[in-house]
Write a protein that holds these residues in place. Structure first.
Motif, PDB file in Angstrom:
ATOM      1  N   PRO A  19       0.825  -1.210   0.000  1.00  0.00           N
ATOM      2  CA  PRO A  19       0.000   0.000   0.000  1.00  0.00           C
ATOM      3  C   PRO A  19       0.858   1.258   0.000  1.00  0.00           C
ATOM      4  N   ARG A  20       0.352   2.297  -0.638  1.00  0.00           N
ATOM      5  CA  ARG A  20       0.976   3.637  -0.634  1.00  0.00           C
ATOM      6  C   ARG A  20       2.458   3.567  -1.026  1.00  0.00           C
ATOM      7  N   ALA A  21       2.734   2.835  -2.089  1.00  0.00           N
ATOM      8  CA  ALA A  21       4.123   2.643  -2.521  1.00  0.00           C
ATOM      9  C   ALA A  21       4.772   3.961  -2.915  1.00  0.00           C
ATOM     10  N   VAL A  22       4.018   4.857  -3.543  1.00  0.00           N
ATOM     11  CA  VAL A  22       4.581   6.147  -3.949  1.00  0.00           C
ATOM     12  C   VAL A  22       5.013   6.948  -2.728  1.00  0.00           C
ATOM     13  N   ASP A  23       4.169   6.967  -1.685  1.00  0.00           N
ATOM     14  CA  ASP A  23       4.536   7.657  -0.448  1.00  0.00           C
ATOM     15  C   ASP A  23       5.788   7.040   0.155  1.00  0.00           C
ATOM     16  N   THR A  24       5.881   5.725   0.097  1.00  0.00           N
ATOM     17  CA  THR A  24       7.052   5.049   0.660  1.00  0.00           C
ATOM     18  C   THR A  24       8.325   5.470  -0.053  1.00  0.00           C
ATOM     19  N   LEU A  25       8.304   5.486  -1.383  1.00  0.00           N
ATOM     20  CA  LEU A  25       9.490   5.889  -2.131  1.00  0.00           C
ATOM     21  C   LEU A  25       9.852   7.346  -1.842  1.00  0.00           C
ATOM     22  N   ALA A  26       8.849   8.221  -1.732  1.00  0.00           N
ATOM     23  CA  ALA A  26       9.119   9.627  -1.427  1.00  0.00           C
ATOM     24  C   ALA A  26       9.751   9.767  -0.046  1.00  0.00           C
ATOM     25  N   ARG A  27       9.258   9.015   0.936  1.00  0.00           N
ATOM     26  CA  ARG A  27       9.835   9.068   2.279  1.00  0.00           C
ATOM     27  C   ARG A  27      11.274   8.560   2.276  1.00  0.00           C
ATOM     28  N   MET A  28      11.499   7.458   1.571  1.00  0.00           N
ATOM     29  CA  MET A  28      12.854   6.908   1.509  1.00  0.00           C
ATOM     30  C   MET A  28      13.810   7.892   0.845  1.00  0.00           C
ATOM     31  N   ALA A  29      13.307   8.600  -0.166  1.00  0.00           N
ATOM     32  CA  ALA A  29      14.162   9.577  -0.847  1.00  0.00           C
ATOM     33  C   ALA A  29      14.479  10.743   0.071  1.00  0.00           C
ATOM     34  N   ARG A  30      13.478  11.284   0.746  1.00  0.00           N
ATOM     35  CA  ARG A  30      13.703  12.455   1.592  1.00  0.00           C
ATOM     36  C   ARG A  30      14.609  12.132   2.775  1.00  0.00           C
ATOM     37  N   LEU A  31      14.510  10.919   3.306  1.00  0.00           N
ATOM     38  CA  LEU A  31      15.330  10.538   4.450  1.00  0.00           C
ATOM     39  C   LEU A  31      16.702  10.034   4.044  1.00  0.00           C
ATOM     40  N   GLY A  32      16.989   9.989   2.752  1.00  0.00           N
ATOM     41  CA  GLY A  32      18.318   9.598   2.281  1.00  0.00           C
ATOM     42  C   GLY A  32      18.511   8.117   2.084  1.00  0.00           C
ATOM     43  N   VAL A  33      17.483   7.319   2.356  1.00  0.00           N
ATOM     44  CA  VAL A  33      17.620   5.868   2.264  1.00  0.00           C
ATOM     45  C   VAL A  33      17.678   5.421   0.809  1.00  0.00           C
ATOM     46  N   LEU A  34      16.861   6.014  -0.047  1.00  0.00           N
ATOM     47  CA  LEU A  34      16.785   5.567  -1.434  1.00  0.00           C
ATOM     48  C   LEU A  34      18.109   5.769  -2.148  1.00  0.00           C
ATOM     49  N   GLY A  35      18.793   6.870  -1.857  1.00  0.00           N
ATOM     50  CA  GLY A  35      20.082   7.124  -2.491  1.00  0.00           C
ATOM     51  C   GLY A  35      21.158   6.157  -2.045  1.00  0.00           C
ATOM     52  N   GLN A  36      21.034   5.619  -0.841  1.00  0.00           N
ATOM     53  CA  GLN A  36      21.991   4.604  -0.376  1.00  0.00           C
ATOM     54  C   GLN A  36      21.680   3.251  -1.003  1.00  0.00           C
TER      55      GLN A  36
END
Length: 882
Positions: free
Chosen positions: A417-434
């Protein structure tokens, strides 16, 4: 009995006025300040510590202010001088205002009013941009009812003040007297949120504000003011000691403040004024001044701006946590409400139950995001949980370095659920870039043009947000058919992956679509996607511009164009995915880029390609069969409107066959019904909205043909304030024209009423069209920094007996009207036109003939080239190379 204040004033001695001496002092002070600024500028260029430079400039101004005060005011006059605001903090940027407070009782203020007037005149003559207030202690209390005034006062610093005056001012702004700490915190937090909203809640603007924008210096100042009011501490290190900041967080805030402060200091030097926005006017000059050089992959200015965007993102991330800790300090912790998987809600914030979470385990991080997506009432991360995540950030492994089970967790997040929100949160918190190192490379990366108004990472998140809109299960007026296409997607997470990777290779050199496809293929394979799913994602990334280019630059009513596009797409599934990705991509590039016209254009291409795929990719139907089929569809629509077959056939005979190939049935029915009753040789102008909630208009003009008619229509539309997005010029029976234009208001101040536009066009076409001239317009400031040499290309269209003019030039208001005017002056006829604008680039195509309807001769082409160059660049002589 005491004397009245006016009587006392007669006996207070004043420093004697000395106009000649004051003028000399002001000149010497101005010179001293200029010399000090020159020294600081050289030290700035040598990369000296920015905090020291700011303190040195404040000290230089302190000395001048103290001299001026002593020159104008007596030592025992009952008045004191304080620095307040940013200057009170002991920092001063090269062109910043100098905020002062003169403190004294009303009697002293009145007695020394002439001397104060002399003081401030002297300071302005010396080139010091002073703003001041003259108040007593009680007046400070009254003024501080406005928290912005209080904020300036709590940072006061004595310049010429007695200990008694300092104590009096401190008492006047005490939280026991006014603005208790919690009230002040709430007011400043609300102010911060409202300020962020003014900037669209993002620092990722093309011309960001270093001072007031989200993640800018004002955010850091706000944290300092809150700490000063609540805890009486004036620096970041003290917050570490109090347990509100971790050592790494404090180091991050200091590091990013230095980046922002250097940019602001350098901007003041380059702009030579108190400029706080990194405007296009200064970006390149500042980048060069700060030593950012171009290379094969990136411009120096893009490197500088990427540094800013990354710093602003860190400031926002840490300040969000600190604001929450301040809130907890005032309101206390609430009892945890367990939500499962080792997490609880604390005052609405998601918190890990384990105080040592996440123990360096990325699986625990992904479990946090899964819980966050599952519990809709979460306000955000609890500050201590956010700190635990931040402390692990640098240790998060890339996806290629972990086991299959962890990668499956990430895929589950995409499918959950809410996969787009999850990716946005991961990006803002720096997790997605790692997790995806390639995403970190485009974090904060800007493109120095007017087409891309967001950084690459923010654009990517906007694209994902649009995809989320498609999947919401309800229609969105911006996207006419996306909600109908979405349910056909076999695996929506594949579209999310394509959106995530479509621009991930920008800035590396080479074709970012091809390089991104390689990255996407590797990522999908590593995460266990099937070969067919992997290839679909990679194909979407590689071809993500194909549908946009086809729709905007080619004639999608041409069956050969549709056949070629459908052949490249290959099947209905790819078409569905590509259509949705294209819509999300264009709408996520700029708020101004997506409109009803583009929505309909892409929908037309989608339906045309879908039909071609359904009927097979053999040779398209002959034109005669297509005309007959279209006439049948239009006939049914007109019958439904109550028109008889005889009237319909009679109207069809007065319309060009080519129109039945080029337009949709509902457009043709609208034109046909509008033309009923128009006498032979008459003129018809009709306009209608493309969609009910849209400001885009479709304008239909039918008239006897005459030279210069196209230019007259274009110039009238331009004068009325409309931008032309598409033009279709057709010749009808009996020497008539059937021209269609799709237009939008060029600004929000334009009256977009269709009836008014019809009236303007009728009036213009009813007069002498040869006397019409393009309107003279001022080129917007931003466009001046993106000019490039125009490209003019001629191609023979043997099939149609025309000359195709391809024109690529810097866009500007009235450009199409100017070009149309040139074509008219060259006595050329416009047989068709395609208009496309991409940021600062106009890419237009015209099918031309001479006045005898023949292709252009070489001499005519050269004459047109010279005239266009003169029009596009008035400073260039016709014979100059281009």
């Amino acid at each position: 009995m005491s004397r009245p204040p006016g009587d006392r004033a007669q006996h207070v001695p004043h420093a004697p006025a000395d106009p000649a001496g004051d003028a000399q002092w002001a000149a010497e002070a101005r010179q001293a300040l200029a010399q000090a600024d020159a020294r600081l500028g050289r030290r700035f260029a040598q990369d000296e510590n920015i905090e020291r430079l700011l303190a040195l400039r404040a000290r230089a101004v302190d000395q001048l202010l103290q001299q001026a005060w002593q020159r104008c005011l007596p030592a025992d006059g009952g008045l004191s001088l304080f620095a307040v605001g940013g200057y009170g903090r002991g920092e001063l940027f090269p062109r910043s205002d100098i905020d002062l407070l003169v403190l004294g009782e009303p009697a002293a203020q009145q007695a020394h009013a002439p001397a104060l007037g002399r003081l401030f005149a002297l300071l302005w003559d010396a080139g010091l941009p002073v703003s001041h207030a003259v108040r007593s202690a009680s007046q400070c209390v009254q003024a501080a009812a406005d928290q912005t005034v209080l904020t300036a006062l709590i940072e006061s610093r004595p310049l010429c003040a007695t200990a008694e005056a300092q104590q009096g001012l401190s008492r006047a702004v005490s939280p026991t007297l006014i603005w208790p700490a919690r009230d002040y915190f709430l007011a400043k937090r609300e102010e911060l949120l409202l300020r962020h909203q003014r900037f669209g809640d993002t620092a990722d603007n093309l011309e960001p504000d270093l001072k007031d924008g989200p993640g800018g210096l004002r955010d850091l100042n706000t944290l300092g003011w809150m700490a000063l009011r609540a805890f009486g501490v004036g620096d970041i290190d003290a917050l570490v000691g109090l347990g509100h900041l971790g050592l790494d967080e404090a180091a991050a805030l200091k590091r990013e403040r230095a980046v922002l402060a250097r940019l602001r200091f350098g901007l003041h030097l380059v702009a030579q004024r108190a400029e706080e926005r990194l405007r296009f006017d200064y970006q390149k000059a500042l980048a060069e001044h700060m030593g950012f050089a171009d290379d094969a992959g990136n411009l120096g200015v893009e490197k500088m701006m990427q540094g800013f965007y990354r710093s602003a993102a860190v400031v926002r991330r840490v300040s969000d946590r600190l604001l929450q800790r301040f809130e907890e300090q005032f309101d206390g912790e609430a009892a945890p409400e367990p939500v499962g998987d080792g997490f609880s809600l604390r005052r609405g914030y998601l918190s890990a139950d384990d105080p040592l979470w996440p123990h360096g385990d990325i699986a625990r991080l992904f479990a946090l995001f899964a819980c966050w997506a599952r519990v809709p009432q979460v306000r955000g991360l609890h500050s201590m949980t956010a700190r635990g995540l931040a402390e692990m950030l640098d240790e998060i492994p890339a996806y290629a370095e972990v086991g299959e089970a962890v990668r499956e967790q990430f895929v589950a997040l995409l499918r959950g659920p809410r996969a787009v929100d999850t990716l946005a949160r991961m990006a803002r918190l720096g997790v997605l870039g790692q997790w995806i190192p390639a995403f970190a490379q485009v974090s904060g990366r800007m493109q120095f043009d007017l087409f891309h108004v967001y950084t690459v990472d923010q654009h990517t998140l906007m694209v994902l947000r649009n995809i989320g809109v498609f999947g919401a299960g309800r229609a969105d007026e911006r996207f006419a058919i996306a909600h109908e296409v979405w349910p056909r997607l076999r695996k929506p997470e594949l579209l999310l992956l394509a959106g995530l990777f479509h621009d991930i290779a920008k800035g590396r050199g080479g074709d970012h679509s091809e390089l991104g496809a390689v990255d996407a293929r590797a990522f999908c394979s590593a995460h266990g996607l099937s070969a067919s799913d992997t290839e679909l994602v990679a194909w979407l990334v590689e071809q993500h511009l194909r549908m946009s280019i086809t729709a905007q630059k080619q004639d999608i009513t041409d069956p050969d164009v549709i056949h070629a596009f459908a052949t490249r797409v290959g099947n209905r599934e790819r078409l569905d995915y590509l259509y949705l990705l294209t819509c999300a991509d264009i709408a996520g590039t700029s708020p101004k880029l997506w409109n009803a016209w583009k929505d309909r254009l892409l929908a037309d291409l989608y339906f045309a390609a879908r039909r071609a795929l359904r009927e097979g990719l053999e040779a398209p139907l002959p034109e005669a069969e297509r005309v007959q089929e279209a006439r049948g569809n239009v006939r049914e629509l007109m019958r439904a409107m109550g028109h008889g077959d005889a009237a319909i056939e009679r109207q069809f005979g007065a319309m060009p066959d080519e129109g039945f190939v080029r337009f949709r049935p509902e457009q043709l029915a609208w034109q046909a019904v509008s033309l009923m009753g128009v006498p032979r040789g008459g003129t018809l102008v009709k306009a209608r909205r493309i969609a009910p909630e849209s400001d885009a208009l479709e304008v239909f003009v039918h008239s006897p043909d005459r030279d210069g008619l196209f230019a007259a229509i274009v110039m009238t539309l331009d004068r009325a304030g409309f931008s032309i997005h598409r033009a279709r010029v057709l010749d009808g029976p009996g020497g008539t024209i059937f021209d269609t234009f799709e237009v939008t208001p060029a600004s929000r101040f334009v009256d977009g009423d269709s009836a008014r536009l019809e009236q303007l066009l009728r009036k213009a076409l009813g007069g002498n069209i040869r006397i019409l001239r393009p309107a003279r317009r001022v080129i917007p400031r931003q466009l001046k920094h993106f000019r490039f040499a125009p490209r003019i290309e001629f191609i023979d269209s043997v099939e149609h007996g025309r000359t195709v003019l391809n024109l690529v030039a810097t866009d500007r208001p009235g450009l199409l009207a100017d070009v149309a005017h040139v074509l008219r002056d060259q006595q050329l006829r416009v047989q068709d036109a395609r208009i496309a604008t991409f940021g600062e680039r106009a890419e237009d195509q015209f099918q031309l003939t001479d006045h005898d309807d023949r292709p252009l001769t070489e001499a005519a082409r050269q004459a047109l080239r010279a005239a266009l160059l003169a029009c596009l660049d008035p400073e260039k002589k016709p014979g100059d190379p281009h």
